[in-house]
Design a protein around this motif. Structure first.
Motif, PDB file in Angstrom:
ATOM      1  N   ALA A  85      48.213  32.213  53.038  1.00  0.00           N
ATOM      2  CA  ALA A  85      46.875  32.657  52.640  1.00  0.00           C
ATOM      3  C   ALA A  85      45.854  31.645  53.143  1.00  0.00           C
ATOM      4  O   ALA A  85      46.170  30.465  53.320  1.00  0.00           O
ATOM      5  CB  ALA A  85      46.796  32.778  51.123  1.00  0.00           C
ATOM      6  N   LEU A  87      41.447  30.728  52.846  1.00  0.00           N
ATOM      7  CA  LEU A  87      40.067  30.972  52.445  1.00  0.00           C
ATOM      8  C   LEU A  87      39.196  30.246  53.450  1.00  0.00           C
ATOM      9  O   LEU A  87      39.513  29.123  53.853  1.00  0.00           O
ATOM     10  CB  LEU A  87      39.786  30.403  51.057  1.00  0.00           C
ATOM     11  N   THR A 103      32.500  34.570  52.309  1.00  0.00           N
ATOM     12  CA  THR A 103      33.813  33.982  52.117  1.00  0.00           C
ATOM     13  C   THR A 103      34.834  34.984  52.625  1.00  0.00           C
ATOM     14  O   THR A 103      34.785  36.162  52.263  1.00  0.00           O
ATOM     15  CB  THR A 103      34.085  33.680  50.631  1.00  0.00           C
ATOM     16  N   TYR A 104      35.720  34.520  53.495  1.00  0.00           N
ATOM     17  CA  TYR A 104      36.831  35.326  53.983  1.00  0.00           C
ATOM     18  C   TYR A 104      38.053  34.996  53.129  1.00  0.00           C
ATOM     19  O   TYR A 104      38.392  33.819  52.958  1.00  0.00           O
ATOM     20  CB  TYR A 104      37.179  34.978  55.424  1.00  0.00           C
ATOM     21  N   THR A 105      38.710  36.014  52.608  1.00  0.00           N
ATOM     22  CA  THR A 105      39.995  35.852  51.942  1.00  0.00           C
ATOM     23  C   THR A 105      41.020  36.520  52.850  1.00  0.00           C
ATOM     24  O   THR A 105      40.959  37.737  53.064  1.00  0.00           O
ATOM     25  CB  THR A 105      39.982  36.512  50.549  1.00  0.00           C
ATOM     26  N   ASP A 106      41.905  35.721  53.415  1.00  0.00           N
ATOM     27  CA  ASP A 106      42.817  36.203  54.451  1.00  0.00           C
ATOM     28  C   ASP A 106      44.277  36.014  54.064  1.00  0.00           C
ATOM     29  O   ASP A 106      44.626  35.059  53.371  1.00  0.00           O
ATOM     30  CB  ASP A 106      42.575  35.444  55.761  1.00  0.00           C
ATOM     31  N   SER A 120      42.017  40.751  56.001  1.00  0.00           N
ATOM     32  CA  SER A 120      40.828  39.917  55.869  1.00  0.00           C
ATOM     33  C   SER A 120      39.800  40.684  55.044  1.00  0.00           C
ATOM     34  O   SER A 120      39.496  41.838  55.343  1.00  0.00           O
ATOM     35  CB  SER A 120      40.251  39.588  57.245  1.00  0.00           C
TER      36      SER A 120
END
Length: 129
Positions: A85, A87, A103-106, A120
């Motif tokens: 993961a 961020l 904010t990218y949460t990938d 993403s």
């Protein structure tokens, strides 16, 4: 899976490359960043969530995107199963000269070509006064 130092460096490269490719409209290179079945959710900006590289390319080529993307503050952490993961923050230059912060949460998955984005999701960082 717990990321190694090599994983962290490679993932930072992938996330940074994404910003260059989208700004350069290098749609033919999105396979260097995404898995074939990647999910991309930028619905915060009015775009429908999409799945697959072709759909991501089509969405990214539409009007209404920032003209310059900057990836910052990447934090890579253990992910579920064999994934990792991440961020990160993103700054985007909008057509009116304003700058948006997201904010990218990938989630990333290892492929034969290396780490790739499997999903993403963007969240807008609104100023709080």
């Amino acid at each position: 899976m717990k990321p190694t130092t090599d994983d962290i460096v490679e993932i930072n490269q992938i996330l940074s490359l994404w910003a260059h490719l989208v700004d350069d409209h290098a749609w033919d290179r999105f396979g260097e960043v995404f898995t074939e079945d990647a999910h991309f959710d930028s619905s915060i900006f009015g775009f429908a969530p999409v799945t697959g590289i072709e759909a991501i390319c089509h969405m990214a080529s539409q009007e209404g995107h920032a003209s310059a993307h900057h990836t910052t503050n990447v934090y890579v952490k253990e992910g579920p199963n064999d994934g990792i993961a991440a961020l990160s923050k993103g700054l985007g230059l909008l057509s009116n000269g304003a700058v948006a912060s997201v904010t990218y949460t990938d989630r990333l998955r290892r492929t034969p070509g290396g780490w790739r984005l499997a999903s993403s999701t963007l969240a807008l960082q609104a100023p709080s006064y």
